[in-house]
Design a protein around this motif. Sequence first.
Motif, PDB file in Angstrom:
ATOM      1  N   ARG A 143      53.833  47.535  24.431  1.00 39.98           N
ATOM      2  CA  ARG A 143      53.483  46.295  23.655  1.00 39.98           C
ATOM      3  C   ARG A 143      52.265  45.920  24.841  1.00 39.98           C
ATOM      4  O   ARG A 143      52.874  46.507  26.269  1.00 39.98           O
ATOM      5  CB  ARG A 143      54.448  45.462  23.616  1.00 39.98           C
ATOM      6  CG  ARG A 143      53.763  44.473  22.963  1.00 39.98           C
ATOM      7  CD  ARG A 143      54.949  43.184  22.638  1.00 39.98           C
ATOM      8  NE  ARG A 143      55.966  42.906  23.365  1.00 39.98           N
ATOM      9  CZ  ARG A 143      55.198  42.048  24.948  1.00 39.98           C
ATOM     10  NH1 ARG A 143      54.690  41.167  24.519  1.00 39.98           N
ATOM     11  NH2 ARG A 143      56.645  42.129  25.891  1.00 39.98           N
ATOM     12  N   THR A 144      51.172  45.601  24.951  1.00 39.85           N
ATOM     13  CA  THR A 144      50.677  45.397  26.357  1.00 39.85           C
ATOM     14  C   THR A 144      50.349  43.320  26.687  1.00 39.85           C
ATOM     15  O   THR A 144      50.599  43.261  24.575  1.00 39.85           O
ATOM     16  CB  THR A 144      49.167  45.604  25.784  1.00 39.85           C
ATOM     17  OG1 THR A 144      48.415  45.337  25.379  1.00 39.85           O
ATOM     18  CG2 THR A 144      49.460  47.184  26.722  1.00 39.85           C
ATOM     19  N   GLU A 145      50.363  43.126  27.768  1.00 38.53           N
ATOM     20  CA  GLU A 145      49.643  41.710  27.171  1.00 38.53           C
ATOM     21  C   GLU A 145      48.790  41.140  28.174  1.00 38.53           C
ATOM     22  O   GLU A 145      48.654  42.335  29.565  1.00 38.53           O
ATOM     23  CB  GLU A 145      51.193  40.756  28.209  1.00 38.53           C
ATOM     24  CG  GLU A 145      52.096  40.424  26.993  1.00 38.53           C
ATOM     25  CD  GLU A 145      52.756  39.724  28.099  1.00 38.53           C
ATOM     26  OE1 GLU A 145      53.033  38.855  28.839  1.00 38.53           O
ATOM     27  OE2 GLU A 145      54.253  39.423  27.774  1.00 38.53           O
ATOM     28  N   THR A 146      47.937  40.826  27.989  1.00 38.73           N
ATOM     29  CA  THR A 146      46.440  40.402  28.557  1.00 38.73           C
ATOM     30  C   THR A 146      46.702  39.765  29.974  1.00 38.73           C
ATOM     31  O   THR A 146      47.337  38.340  29.700  1.00 38.73           O
ATOM     32  CB  THR A 146      45.430  40.462  27.307  1.00 38.73           C
ATOM     33  OG1 THR A 146      45.018  41.515  26.400  1.00 38.73           O
ATOM     34  CG2 THR A 146      43.796  40.031  28.466  1.00 38.73           C
ATOM     35  N   ARG A 147      46.370  39.469  30.993  1.00 36.67           N
ATOM     36  CA  ARG A 147      46.162  38.564  31.884  1.00 36.67           C
ATOM     37  C   ARG A 147      45.075  38.906  32.708  1.00 36.67           C
ATOM     38  O   ARG A 147      44.673  40.187  32.894  1.00 36.67           O
ATOM     39  CB  ARG A 147      47.674  39.060  32.743  1.00 36.67           C
ATOM     40  CG  ARG A 147      49.027  39.179  31.852  1.00 36.67           C
ATOM     41  CD  ARG A 147      50.047  38.628  32.802  1.00 36.67           C
ATOM     42  NE  ARG A 147      51.013  38.534  31.936  1.00 36.67           N
ATOM     43  CZ  ARG A 147      52.472  39.110  32.620  1.00 36.67           C
ATOM     44  NH1 ARG A 147      53.038  39.408  33.802  1.00 36.67           N
ATOM     45  NH2 ARG A 147      53.734  38.524  31.531  1.00 36.67           N
ATOM     46  N   ARG A 148      44.983  38.030  33.427  1.00 31.92           N
ATOM     47  CA  ARG A 148      43.691  37.467  34.946  1.00 31.92           C
ATOM     48  C   ARG A 148      44.887  38.672  35.723  1.00 31.92           C
ATOM     49  O   ARG A 148      45.916  38.256  36.077  1.00 31.92           O
ATOM     50  CB  ARG A 148      43.858  36.055  34.780  1.00 31.92           C
ATOM     51  CG  ARG A 148      42.401  35.707  35.986  1.00 31.92           C
ATOM     52  CD  ARG A 148      40.548  36.716  35.274  1.00 31.92           C
ATOM     53  NE  ARG A 148      40.091  36.454  34.413  1.00 31.92           N
ATOM     54  CZ  ARG A 148      40.048  35.423  34.018  1.00 31.92           C
ATOM     55  NH1 ARG A 148      39.452  34.629  35.169  1.00 31.92           N
ATOM     56  NH2 ARG A 148      39.558  34.775  32.583  1.00 31.92           N
ATOM     57  N   ALA A 149      44.029  39.463  36.423  1.00 31.32           N
ATOM     58  CA  ALA A 149      44.589  40.810  37.329  1.00 31.32           C
ATOM     59  C   ALA A 149      43.895  40.416  38.873  1.00 31.32           C
ATOM     60  O   ALA A 149      42.338  40.955  38.232  1.00 31.32           O
ATOM     61  CB  ALA A 149      45.212  41.276  37.131  1.00 31.32           C
ATOM     62  N   ARG A 150      43.966  40.772  40.174  1.00 27.97           N
ATOM     63  CA  ARG A 150      43.924  41.442  40.856  1.00 27.97           C
ATOM     64  C   ARG A 150      44.596  41.385  41.797  1.00 27.97           C
ATOM     65  O   ARG A 150      46.037  42.206  41.797  1.00 27.97           O
ATOM     66  CB  ARG A 150      43.573  39.861  42.016  1.00 27.97           C
ATOM     67  CG  ARG A 150      41.572  38.923  41.806  1.00 27.97           C
ATOM     68  CD  ARG A 150      40.841  39.816  41.176  1.00 27.97           C
ATOM     69  NE  ARG A 150      40.309  40.002  42.152  1.00 27.97           N
ATOM     70  CZ  ARG A 150      39.231  39.550  43.745  1.00 27.97           C
ATOM     71  NH1 ARG A 150      38.507  38.367  43.199  1.00 27.97           N
ATOM     72  NH2 ARG A 150      39.107  40.433  44.742  1.00 27.97           N
ATOM     73  N   VAL A 151      44.064  42.611  42.866  1.00 24.82           N
ATOM     74  CA  VAL A 151      45.263  42.728  44.161  1.00 24.82           C
ATOM     75  C   VAL A 151      45.148  43.258  44.672  1.00 24.82           C
ATOM     76  O   VAL A 151      43.623  43.338  46.023  1.00 24.82           O
ATOM     77  CB  VAL A 151      44.150  45.361  43.629  1.00 24.82           C
ATOM     78  CG1 VAL A 151      45.235  45.896  44.732  1.00 24.82           C
ATOM     79  CG2 VAL A 151      44.763  45.392  42.634  1.00 24.82           C
TER      80      VAL A 151
ATOM     81  N   GLU B 251      46.789  27.481  33.434  1.00 26.94           N
ATOM     82  CA  GLU B 251      45.257  27.275  32.175  1.00 26.94           C
ATOM     83  C   GLU B 251      43.837  27.895  33.279  1.00 26.94           C
ATOM     84  O   GLU B 251      42.923  27.937  32.560  1.00 26.94           O
ATOM     85  CB  GLU B 251      45.605  25.929  31.737  1.00 26.94           C
ATOM     86  CG  GLU B 251      46.503  25.143  31.488  1.00 26.94           C
ATOM     87  CD  GLU B 251      47.884  25.424  32.135  1.00 26.94           C
ATOM     88  OE1 GLU B 251      47.624  25.077  33.085  1.00 26.94           O
ATOM     89  OE2 GLU B 251      49.308  25.233  31.723  1.00 26.94           O
ATOM     90  N   HIS B 252      43.791  27.131  34.166  1.00 27.71           N
ATOM     91  CA  HIS B 252      42.884  27.647  35.463  1.00 27.71           C
ATOM     92  C   HIS B 252      42.622  28.613  36.390  1.00 27.71           C
ATOM     93  O   HIS B 252      42.888  28.436  37.328  1.00 27.71           O
ATOM     94  CB  HIS B 252      42.606  27.001  35.938  1.00 27.71           C
ATOM     95  CG  HIS B 252      42.155  25.626  35.315  1.00 27.71           C
ATOM     96  ND1 HIS B 252      40.737  25.855  34.019  1.00 27.71           N
ATOM     97  CD2 HIS B 252      42.290  24.438  35.115  1.00 27.71           C
ATOM     98  CE1 HIS B 252      40.908  24.312  33.048  1.00 27.71           C
ATOM     99  NE2 HIS B 252      41.959  24.289  33.613  1.00 27.71           N
ATOM    100  N   PRO B 253      43.251  30.070  35.791  1.00 29.42           N
ATOM    101  CA  PRO B 253      43.361  31.319  36.511  1.00 29.42           C
ATOM    102  C   PRO B 253      42.328  32.083  37.872  1.00 29.42           C
ATOM    103  O   PRO B 253      41.048  31.009  37.632  1.00 29.42           O
ATOM    104  CB  PRO B 253      43.499  32.375  35.533  1.00 29.42           C
ATOM    105  CG  PRO B 253      42.549  32.504  34.000  1.00 29.42           C
ATOM    106  CD  PRO B 253      42.839  30.695  34.274  1.00 29.42           C
ATOM    107  N   ILE B 254      42.774  32.091  38.736  1.00 28.20           N
ATOM    108  CA  ILE B 254      42.034  32.767  39.988  1.00 28.20           C
ATOM    109  C   ILE B 254      40.689  33.479  39.258  1.00 28.20           C
ATOM    110  O   ILE B 254      41.146  34.625  38.238  1.00 28.20           O
ATOM    111  CB  ILE B 254      42.447  33.845  40.760  1.00 28.20           C
ATOM    112  CG1 ILE B 254      43.804  35.017  39.637  1.00 28.20           C
ATOM    113  CG2 ILE B 254      44.281  33.419  41.723  1.00 28.20           C
ATOM    114  CD1 ILE B 254      44.264  36.250  40.629  1.00 28.20           C
ATOM    115  N   PRO B 255      40.157  33.868  39.745  1.00 24.09           N
ATOM    116  CA  PRO B 255      39.226  34.982  39.275  1.00 24.09           C
ATOM    117  C   PRO B 255      39.247  36.272  39.572  1.00 24.09           C
ATOM    118  O   PRO B 255      40.216  36.721  40.887  1.00 24.09           O
ATOM    119  CB  PRO B 255      37.699  34.634  39.952  1.00 24.09           C
ATOM    120  CG  PRO B 255      37.603  33.493  41.222  1.00 24.09           C
ATOM    121  CD  PRO B 255      39.339  33.136  40.869  1.00 24.09           C
TER     122      PRO B 255
END
Length: 175
Positions: A114-122, A139-143
């Motif tokens: 099962r997956t979830e979509t998230r805004r992500a950076r490394v 609500e207003h995530p990082i680019p």
Amino acid sequence: MVMMGGTIAMRGNVSPMGEANVTGDPEACDKVFLSGMDVTAVGLDVTMKVRLKREHMEWLNRRRSARAAKAVSFLNRALEYYWYGNQMQNYCIDDCPLHDPLAAMYAGTTGILRTETRRARVECEGTYTRGMIVTDLREHPIPGGDIHFAVEADADRAIREFLSAFWEEESNKTV
């Protein structure tokens, strides 16, 4: 693209927050995350929960197909080193996580993760956090990129899928 790497909710395996594949080249992973590709990351969060045990291999050694005999023999030899390393690093006895095989299985099998979509950076800079995957659920995530992260696994099904590549067809019903 399906990748094995990272972690979003647990410790790392090469640093406090870094998993080996991502920490090896965090800049490259961050570029992949920003690329716009459809990326699914299968990380330690789920791979550590899918454990291949000696009893699985004992079962497979009794039921392997003739065509898979050499592959199973190789797997038995390789697993001796992997089990030993996992025992030394993670204090586990007679089992090991299916890191890369789980990601490969997900690429060709529906329903095991099962997956979830998230805004992500490394994180590419931190002394203790280099290689950490940072997700932002605000609500207003990082680019960043919208990445699918595996968050849950059907471990029993994943083990059966893995073993099914090696056993006799008539044995499939006895797992």
